[in-house]
Scaffold this motif. Structure first.
Motif, PDB file in Angstrom:
ATOM      1  N   GLU A 197       0.812  -1.209   0.000  1.00  0.00           N
ATOM      2  CA  GLU A 197       0.000   0.000   0.000  1.00  0.00           C
ATOM      3  C   GLU A 197       0.851   1.267   0.000  1.00  0.00           C
ATOM      4  OE1 GLU A 197      -3.575   0.251   0.328  1.00  0.00           O
ATOM      5  OE2 GLU A 197      -3.593  -1.864  -0.215  1.00  0.00           O
ATOM      6  N   GLU A 198       1.867   1.311   0.826  1.00  0.00           N
ATOM      7  CA  GLU A 198       2.618   2.560   0.982  1.00  0.00           C
ATOM      8  C   GLU A 198       3.931   2.224   1.662  1.00  0.00           C
ATOM      9  OE1 GLU A 198       0.836   5.823   0.058  1.00  0.00           O
ATOM     10  OE2 GLU A 198       3.003   5.768  -0.240  1.00  0.00           O
ATOM     11  N   ASN A 311     -12.571  -1.084  -4.845  1.00  0.00           N
ATOM     12  CA  ASN A 311     -11.872   0.003  -4.167  1.00  0.00           C
ATOM     13  C   ASN A 311     -10.613  -0.526  -3.499  1.00  0.00           C
ATOM     14  OD1 ASN A 311     -13.373  -1.509  -2.495  1.00  0.00           O
ATOM     15  ND2 ASN A 311     -14.052   0.149  -1.189  1.00  0.00           N
ATOM     16  N   SER A 312      -9.657  -0.922  -4.334  1.00  0.00           N
ATOM     17  CA  SER A 312      -8.401  -1.375  -3.772  1.00  0.00           C
ATOM     18  C   SER A 312      -7.287  -0.787  -4.594  1.00  0.00           C
ATOM     19  CB  SER A 312      -8.340  -2.903  -3.777  1.00  0.00           C
ATOM     20  OG  SER A 312      -7.298  -3.345  -4.602  1.00  0.00           O
ATOM     21  N   ILE A 313      -6.125  -0.727  -3.994  1.00  0.00           N
ATOM     22  CA  ILE A 313      -4.992  -0.125  -4.693  1.00  0.00           C
ATOM     23  C   ILE A 313      -4.669  -0.931  -5.940  1.00  0.00           C
ATOM     24  CG2 ILE A 313      -3.125  -1.395  -3.542  1.00  0.00           C
ATOM     25  CD1 ILE A 313      -1.722   1.368  -3.302  1.00  0.00           C
ATOM     26  N   ILE A 319     -11.129   6.251  -4.174  1.00  0.00           N
ATOM     27  CA  ILE A 319     -12.022   6.172  -3.033  1.00  0.00           C
ATOM     28  C   ILE A 319     -13.396   6.593  -3.498  1.00  0.00           C
ATOM     29  CG2 ILE A 319     -12.520   7.321  -0.871  1.00  0.00           C
ATOM     30  CD1 ILE A 319     -10.295   5.285  -0.675  1.00  0.00           C
ATOM     31  N   ARG A 320     -14.394   5.812  -3.112  1.00  0.00           N
ATOM     32  CA  ARG A 320     -15.729   6.087  -3.628  1.00  0.00           C
ATOM     33  C   ARG A 320     -16.295   7.371  -3.048  1.00  0.00           C
ATOM     34  NH1 ARG A 320     -19.013   1.077  -2.574  1.00  0.00           N
ATOM     35  NH2 ARG A 320     -17.108  -0.141  -2.486  1.00  0.00           N
ATOM     36  N   SER A 323     -19.196   7.110  -0.198  1.00  0.00           N
ATOM     37  CA  SER A 323     -18.821   6.748   1.156  1.00  0.00           C
ATOM     38  C   SER A 323     -18.014   7.875   1.795  1.00  0.00           C
ATOM     39  CB  SER A 323     -18.021   5.459   1.154  1.00  0.00           C
ATOM     40  OG  SER A 323     -16.920   5.599   0.321  1.00  0.00           O
ATOM     41  N   ARG A 324     -17.315   8.606   0.945  1.00  0.00           N
ATOM     42  CA  ARG A 324     -16.531   9.688   1.470  1.00  0.00           C
ATOM     43  C   ARG A 324     -17.450  10.764   2.061  1.00  0.00           C
ATOM     44  NH1 ARG A 324     -11.110  12.176  -0.799  1.00  0.00           N
ATOM     45  NH2 ARG A 324     -10.833  13.614   0.894  1.00  0.00           N
ATOM     46  N   ALA A 327     -18.781   9.796   5.322  1.00  0.00           N
ATOM     47  CA  ALA A 327     -17.827   9.954   6.399  1.00  0.00           C
ATOM     48  C   ALA A 327     -17.780  11.400   6.855  1.00  0.00           C
ATOM     49  CB  ALA A 327     -16.451   9.493   5.938  1.00  0.00           C
TER      50      ALA A 327
ATOM     51  N   PHE D  99      -2.333   4.097   4.708  1.00  0.00           N
ATOM     52  CA  PHE D  99      -2.707   2.929   3.917  1.00  0.00           C
ATOM     53  C   PHE D  99      -4.166   3.153   3.548  1.00  0.00           C
ATOM     54  CE2 PHE D  99       0.378   1.334   7.136  1.00  0.00           C
ATOM     55  CZ  PHE D  99       1.467   1.366   6.297  1.00  0.00           C
ATOM     56  N   LYS D 100      -4.378   3.864   2.466  1.00  0.00           N
ATOM     57  CA  LYS D 100      -5.696   4.422   2.150  1.00  0.00           C
ATOM     58  C   LYS D 100      -6.770   3.377   2.000  1.00  0.00           C
ATOM     59  CE  LYS D 100      -4.441   8.598  -0.380  1.00  0.00           C
ATOM     60  NZ  LYS D 100      -3.098   8.260  -0.918  1.00  0.00           N
ATOM     61  N   PHE D 101      -6.375   2.215   1.471  1.00  0.00           N
ATOM     62  CA  PHE D 101      -7.399   1.219   1.173  1.00  0.00           C
ATOM     63  C   PHE D 101      -7.577   0.224   2.309  1.00  0.00           C
ATOM     64  CE2 PHE D 101      -5.917   2.845  -2.854  1.00  0.00           C
ATOM     65  CZ  PHE D 101      -7.108   3.164  -3.457  1.00  0.00           C
ATOM     66  N   MET D 102      -6.928   0.523   3.439  1.00  0.00           N
ATOM     67  CA  MET D 102      -7.127  -0.355   4.589  1.00  0.00           C
ATOM     68  C   MET D 102      -7.968   0.399   5.606  1.00  0.00           C
ATOM     69  SD  MET D 102      -3.218  -1.675   4.795  1.00  0.00           S
ATOM     70  CE  MET D 102      -3.315  -3.153   5.767  1.00  0.00           C
ATOM     71  N   MET D 156     -13.846   1.886   8.816  1.00  0.00           N
ATOM     72  CA  MET D 156     -13.926   2.603   7.553  1.00  0.00           C
ATOM     73  C   MET D 156     -12.569   2.623   6.856  1.00  0.00           C
ATOM     74  SD  MET D 156     -15.551   6.294   6.947  1.00  0.00           S
ATOM     75  CE  MET D 156     -17.206   5.692   7.074  1.00  0.00           C
ATOM     76  N   LYS D 157     -12.604   2.637   5.536  1.00  0.00           N
ATOM     77  CA  LYS D 157     -11.334   2.758   4.786  1.00  0.00           C
ATOM     78  C   LYS D 157     -10.707   4.108   5.113  1.00  0.00           C
ATOM     79  CE  LYS D 157     -10.981  -0.835   1.947  1.00  0.00           C
ATOM     80  NZ  LYS D 157     -12.017  -1.412   1.127  1.00  0.00           N
ATOM     81  N   GLY D 159      -8.821   6.065   3.543  1.00  0.00           N
ATOM     82  CA  GLY D 159      -8.867   7.077   2.493  1.00  0.00           C
ATOM     83  C   GLY D 159     -10.211   7.773   2.377  1.00  0.00           C
ATOM     84  N   ASN D 160     -11.232   7.182   2.995  1.00  0.00           N
ATOM     85  CA  ASN D 160     -12.563   7.773   2.907  1.00  0.00           C
ATOM     86  C   ASN D 160     -12.779   8.902   3.909  1.00  0.00           C
ATOM     87  OD1 ASN D 160     -13.430   6.208   0.859  1.00  0.00           O
ATOM     88  ND2 ASN D 160     -14.430   4.678   2.145  1.00  0.00           N
ATOM     89  N   LEU D 161     -11.860   9.012   4.874  1.00  0.00           N
ATOM     90  CA  LEU D 161     -12.058   9.997   5.928  1.00  0.00           C
ATOM     91  C   LEU D 161     -11.740  11.398   5.422  1.00  0.00           C
ATOM     92  CD1 LEU D 161     -10.358   8.147   8.887  1.00  0.00           C
ATOM     93  CD2 LEU D 161     -12.791   8.489   8.523  1.00  0.00           C
TER      94      LEU D 161
END
Lengths: 332, 394, 301, 266
Positions: A197-198, A311-313, A319-320, A323-324, A327, D99-102, D156-157, D159-161
């Motif tokens: 991921e990073e 929605n995965s790397i 990012i959808r 859902s964002r 949040a 880790f945006k998608f986690m 929540m993922k 990256g969604n925050l």
């Protein structure tokens, strides 16, 4: 959708047991050994693709040379059982470990490399293994390969029929899934994913990326070696042409079509690809054309693969939006 | 939602495949209003795709036309023949899978094929277990026929070819004393080179070098430079297909006009066409003789239908069908079984397009005559000399 | 001594062939920024276009070059539309697999359309060789080898000039370095990338003619072995640098021939890949200076 | 604020004559710094002053060309980021690297990496070590999320925050290391004044909880209100180090920030 998911979660154990029962009883249903051979092929490729998925899907390294590790396993098994008379059951783990050692050795220099350079080294490694197998005649039989690899014997029964051999292959796959799912649920699995991921962030958190990358490579190679060793007696002979780059590419296609970074993905991928190429055999060249078109179409329609999450790397996902927003509103 | 779509998508995919399976039954023959006693199904293995596709397609064509001919003439022993040719891709694993498929199908009485020795040898275990004949037109491995009583081949042992080339071509015809061998790195060349080298030792011919190259080699300049620096009297090329002409052309382009002998491609028209300087000799057990009318007609028809020249491999494939027909006729009124066909083939004899075929007890044939052929300026092969010999003398 | 010199000359000529195909490859990778596995098939398409031109209108080299440039250019456009354009922002493995798929597609369609057999290409260019005598050593060089060598030098210089000096070339380079930034300064990124890719493919097609003339034959499967070598040379040269890729090709050619000289031709690929892996271990970005390919390097696979 | 007893506190992180050259470019030239336990230490400077580069040297991303970085008196210059993280020095990034998608929880769980010692063997056989580790990770990460107030977003993922919360997740992840010293690279960048206020409170809370904190920031007000000691960099050189009041009064700092003309007139 959610309901379905909840039901699945609720009766998880039931589903697993039912699935296992079906798998165990499959040879009784499929009587023709031709079809059983196809099922066995699916299992072999499912495990090979899964082992590639460990490397490509979980730690985000791009290995193109899985056929090399597969070859190491298969040749180790073939040489030790045929020429030295070792028992298959002893050779099996030895082959896995030897492939793992290869994986470790390949991973060392590649730690400095990234992206396509890393892919290239793995690809070159795979070709070198193949050429060695092709030219080192006294040991590997050269172009003639090694024939008459003895079938494993269990309780005095020779497992030469696909119906019997199926259980060895099934056991390999299930063992792989069991062990791998446990590893993925530990800090080791999380470390692999964090590298994918990073990697910079992972380093800042004390994840020794070199160590985990090479552990990942070693582990992936180990399973490629294990399934290679199980593959050799199944086909009864090995020669270098079975381990060409195309084998590696096929495994890659299965992983990506099925869904990288998921345990079930490569299995689905190998079912789809094997069933497709086997059942379209009567089309001759056209079946490869169809296979190719399906690969391309798949990348257009579902780049994350059949089982992958959008929605995965790995899907290049974004990012959808919805859902964002949720949040944000929740935060307020 | 998306997951469901994906699931449906994959389901449809898999289903469509099974539907595809259902349509797999293809019948290629038409009943000419004739009454047959029954149908005999034959399995065919040929590399229709992959690097040997050219030969595999030739096989398929030769088999199918031969069977149509036989059926039109009343069938074999009153039975209608039917062949199901499957694509083995030249890949031994695929070949074994298909061989199992045929062997398991109780209606299939005999398997024709496969093309390469590797595939044929890989199948040996299966056909032995199931007791079905594997009849290869071209398998040249010296151990193939000895390995199982169910293995038959009409290629003729390559060992004889090598020995013949050493004694009669290098020795007697060219009078060379030193040779360099260039060969593709495969099991076939291995099996051919060995008797050649042994025979050379007996004839007092010195082998200066035995150079191998990869199967898909394109650039031969470096090995030719290597060979040229040794300055041999004769250059031996053990390979098939375009590599042979590529090597000759590479020699000519650096102006090296050493006599060259090829073992393997026989009188391939393709090789002849691709030669820039027509300087190549080959031993051939078979020759497209323009005076043999039936053969010439067949050749013309082959070219018309497929668009390319047949090689001797396809002619051999045609002969396998006729040998099979003969074996079925031998059974007479008896029941047609796999075992009966094996017995019918055992030690049989026939005059085919490729000459007189006599099976030895192992199921292989031994050549008793070879043509020394050379390419003319018009890119045609000509017989220079026909040499008859006794295989026992080697 | 004479033998060694001749082998080195062979190596250089062989290397020149690798260099020729590597140049087109590195144009594509440079402009598109993604690695391709279809290039060998593009080369094959070029060779077949020339073959059919020779069949239809006779031995006219200029026409053949035009035909194969056009054919490869068009196929290149299709590859671009199918395998790259949509995936610029996706992880690399997606377009990589697409190109693998496309390569399978072309290979098999070619076997259906052109037939699986090898087609002869002879007497297009006169089969001549020159023997040079110098310092008591006689060196044999084929006319075609000289042609290939000259073409490699001319095209690498010309392409470098195109990329460094012309307006269009600068746009291509901008696209290859940073697509977003290029877009912001008003370059039509998609079209530039597409045309760049097609030019690279067209160049590959022309290389295909020379290859098929050089080896007197063309076949539907001729591409794969060359594409591996082009890929190796290009990686050795740092993927995007045209001159370095050409140099990489030369090096691989020479190393291979040196290897064959001391051992056997069966080990050809081991020498090539082994050399490449060693270079990559010592210098992870190949011959090119490491700064230049930051972009390619840092993209995640 | 705490400057009175600052001198008594033990030295935690020290830089001695650190230089970093990129080719001919002198990014960092001879910088010294002393961070004591319990500090909220600020590093300020105009754009391009070399703050982040200096930070990266401290955390092992770059090795310094010259000079030493001492953590507890032990030279850590040239160690890798992961080795430095093991010495309980945690950091966040200027451009958030989550880790945006986690999920948020998983992000924090990875932070617990160095505090656990599960090996392959333990994971496969689910030994005592594995169970203990997993329990520790579960408790510890929920604990941190609760403290930070992110527990409702745990699944929540990341990256969604929204942006501000992503910063918090990054800090939470760093806290999971159980660090002695926490380096925050421009934590308030892109935040609105409200969020910045919250962040300041949060940092002070952390400081009270015993963490030593180093902050890079542009926002003068933020630094002045939260830090007890400040290092000012300009063009890769240290121009001043001292308490906020001293920094405000220092002529060089004013020149660097506002330019000569304005100072002269004022």
């Amino acid at each position: 959708m959610k309901k379905v998911k909840n039901t699945i979660v609720k009766y998880k154990l039931f589903f697993i047991l039912a699935g296992l029962a079906i798998l165990l009883l499959l040879p009784l249903v499929i009587t023709k050994s031709v079809y059983m051979r196809h099922v066995c092929n699916v299992l072999i490729f499912a495990t090979l693709a899964s082992s590639l998925n460990i490397i490509n899907g979980y730690s985000g390294q791009m290995c193109l040379g899985q056929a090399g590790f597969f070859a190491v396993g298969a040749y180790t098994c073939a040489i030790l059982t045929t020429n030295y008379g070792w028992s298959f059951w002893v050779v099996w783990p030895v082959a896995g470990c030897l492939a793992a050692l290869m994986g470790y050795l390949v991973s060392l220099p590649t730690l400095r490399l990234q992206g396509i350079y890393l892919s290239f080294v793995t690809l070159g490694f795979s070709e070198i293994i193949r050429i060695i197998a092709q030219t080192w005649t006294p040991v590997t039989g050269g172009n003639m390969g090694i024939k008459g690899i003895p079938f494993p014997i269990i309780f005095g029964k020779e497992l030469f029929k696909p119906h019997d051999y199926y259980y060895i292959l099934l056991a390999t796959l299930l063992l792989f899934l069991f062990i791998t799912s446990r590893i993925l649920r530990s800090r080791i699995g999380r470390a692999w994913i964090s590298i994918r991921e990073e990697s910079n962030a992972a380093r800042s958190l004390g994840v020794e990326i070199s160590r985990y990358k090479s552990m990942n490579f070693t582990y992936g190679a180990f399973w490629a070696g294990m399934i290679g060793a199980a593959y050799a007696p199944y086909v009864n002979f090995v020669d270098s042409s079975q381990f060409s780059l195309d084998t590696g590419f096929d495994a890659l296609a299965m992983v990506v079509i099925g869904g990288q970074g998921t345990l079930i993905g490569p299995i689905i991928g190998s079912v789809v690809v094997t069933v497709l190429t086997e059942s379209l055999r009567f089309l001759q060249y056209w079946r490869f054309v169809i296979y190719a078109l399906i690969i391309i179409a798949m990348m257009w329609v579902r780049p994350q693969g059949i089982a992958g999450a959008s929605n995965s790397i790995l899907a290049g996902g974004k990012i959808r939006r919805s859902s964002r927003k949720k949040a944000i509103s929740r935060n307020r | 939602m998306k997951k469901i779509t994906a699931l449906l998508l994959s389901l449809v995919l898999v289903l469509s495949i099974f539907v595809g399976c259902g349509n797999q039954e293809t019948t290629s023959s038409e009943d000419g209003g004739q009454e047959f006693k029954g149908t005999i199904k034959i399995g065919g293995l040929a590399p229709i795709t992959g690097s040997y596709a050219e030969y595999g397609k030739g096989f398929k064509y030769a088999w199918e036309t031969a069977i149509d001919e036989i059926n039109a003439a009343g069938g074999a022993n009153g039975y209608k023949l039917e062949i199901d040719v499957q694509d083995s891709e030249g890949d031994a694993v695929v070949s074994t899978t298909l061989a199992t498929q045929f062997a398991e199908d109780e209606e299939i009485m005999c398997i024709l094929g496969d093309f390469s020795s590797t595939c044929c040898l890989a199948n040996t275990d299966i056909i032995e277990r199931y007791g079905i004949v594997q009849f290869s037109p071209t398998c040249s491995s010296p151990v193939f026929c000895a390995e199982s009583i169910y293995n038959f081949s009409i290629n003729g042992l390559t060992s004889v070819e090598g020995q013949f080339a050493a004694k009669y071509m290098v020795g007697e015809y060219l009078g060379g004393e030193t040779v360099v061998i260039l060969r593709a790195d495969n099991d076939w060349s291995e099996a051919t080179a060995e008797p050649f080298v042994e025979q050379c030792a007996r004839e007092g011919i010195e082998i200066l070098a035995d150079e191998k190259y990869q199967l898909d080699e394109k650039d031969f300049s470096s090995i030719i430079t290597k060979a040229r620096s040794l300055d041999p009297d004769v250059l031996i090329i053990l390979d098939q297909g375009t590599a042979v002409s590529a090597i000759c052309n590479a020699c000519d382009s650096v102006g090296w006009d050493v006599p060259r002998i090829n073992i393997g491609a026989t009188t391939s028209q393709q090789v002849a066409d691709q030669l820039v300087v027509k300087n190549l000799l080959t031993p051939a057990s078979f020759f497209f003789d323009p005076e043999n009318e039936a053969l010439e007609n067949w050749r013309v028809k082959f070219r018309e239908d497929t668009g390319y020249e047949p090689t001797s491999h396809s002619v051999q494939a045609r002969d396998t069908v006729y040998l099979l027909k003969q074996a079925i006729e031998k059974i007479g009124d008896g029941e047609i079984t796999r075992e009966a066909i094996r017995e019918g083939l055992y030690c049989s004899e026939m005059d085919g397009f490729t000459g007189k075929i006599i099976f030895n007890p192992e199921g292989d044939i031994t050549r008793r005559a070879f043509y020394i052929c050379g390419v003319g300026e018009d890119s045609q092969w000509y017989v220079i000399e026909k040499v008859e010999f006794d295989p026992a003398e080697f | 001594m004479e033998y060694v010199v001749n082998q080195i000359i062979n190596g250089i000529c062989q290397g020149a062939i690798y260099a020729l195909i590597a140049i087109g490859y590195s144009i594509i990778v440079g402009v598109v920024g993604m690695v391709t596995f279809t290039y060998g098939e593009i080369v094959m398409i070029g060779a077949f276009a020339a073959y059919y031109t020779f069949q239809l209108v006779g031995t006219n080299l200029v026409l053949a070059i035009l035909a194969s440039f056009a054919a490869s250019f068009i196929v290149g456009g299709i590859v671009y539309k199918l395998c790259y354009e949509r995936f610029f922002n996706s992880p690399r493995h997606i377009s990589l697999l697409c190109t693998i798929g496309f390569s399978i597609l072309i290979k098999n369609l070619a076997q259906i359309i052109f037939g699986p057999d090898t087609k002869p290409m002879i007497n297009i260019i006169e089969n001549k060789s020159y023997t040079l005598e110098a310092f008591g050593i006689s060196i044999v060089i084929k006319q075609l080898q000289i042609m290939v060598l000259v073409l490699v030098i001319i095209s690498s210089v010309a392409l470098t000039f195109l990329f460094q000096k012309t307006k269009y070339g600068i746009a291509l380079r901008a696209v290859s370095q940073d697509k977003t930034a290029a877009y912001m300064v008003g370059i039509n990124v998609r079209r530039t990338a597409m045309v760049g890719n097609c030019i690279g493919c067209g160049f590959g097609g022309v290389a295909g003619i020379l290859l098929s003339i050089y080896y007197y034959s063309c076949s539907p499967l001729m591409g794969s072995s060359f594409s591996m070598k082009a890929f190796s040379s290009s990686v050795l040269g740092g993927l995007v640098d045209i001159r370095m890729s050409a140099l990489g090709g030369l090096c691989i050619g020479i190393i291979e021939n040196m290897g064959i000289m001391i051992s056997s031709a069966t080990f050809r690929d081991i020498f090539a890949f082994g050399f490449l892996i060693i270079v990559l271990i010592i210098k992870p970005t190949g011959f090119a200076s490491s700064g230049k390919n930051r972009r390619v390097k840092s993209e995640k696979g | 604020m705490m400057s009175k007893n600052r001198a008594d506190a033990p030295v935690l992180l020290e830089a001695r004559g650190v230089c970093k050259y990129f080719g001919g470019l002198k990014a960092i030239e001879n910088v010294d710094m002393t961070i004591r336990k319990g500090d909220v230490f600020g590093i300020i400077g105009p754009n391009g002053a070399g703050k982040t580069t200096f930070f990266n040297i401290c955390t092992g991303v770059f090795a310094p060309t010259k000079g030493e970085i001492l953590l507890h008196g032990e030279n850590i210059a040239g160690l890798t980021p992961e080795e430095i993280a093991r010495k309980r020095m945690a950091r966040t990034f200027q451009n958030i690297q989550l880790f945006k998608f986690m999920s948020v929880l998983e992000n924090v769980q990875i932070g617990c990496h160095i505090n656990t010692k599960t090996r392959m063997f333990d994971a496969v056989f689910q030994t005592k070590t594995y169970k203990k580790d997993e329990q520790y990770i579960a408790e510890r990460s929920m604990d941190i999320l609760q403290k930070i107030g992110l527990e409702e977003f745990a699944e929540m993922k990341a990256g969604n925050l929204p942006y501000g919360s992503q910063r918090k997740v990054e800090i939470a992840r760093a806290l999971a290391l159980d660090p002695e010293i926490l380096l925050l690279d421009e934590p308030a960048a892109g935040m609105n004044p409200n969020e910045t206020m919250e962040l300041r409170e949060f940092i002070l809370q952390l400081n009270e909880a015993g963490y030593t904190i180093v902050v890079i920031e542009h926002d003068m007000k933020f630094i002045m209100n939260s830090c007890n000691h400040i290092l000012v960099l300009n063009f890769g050189q240290k121009i001043f180090e001292g308490a906020p009041e001293q920094v405000k009064a220092n002529h060089d700092v004013q020149v660097a920030y506002f330019g000569k003309g304005i100072i002269a007139r004022g």
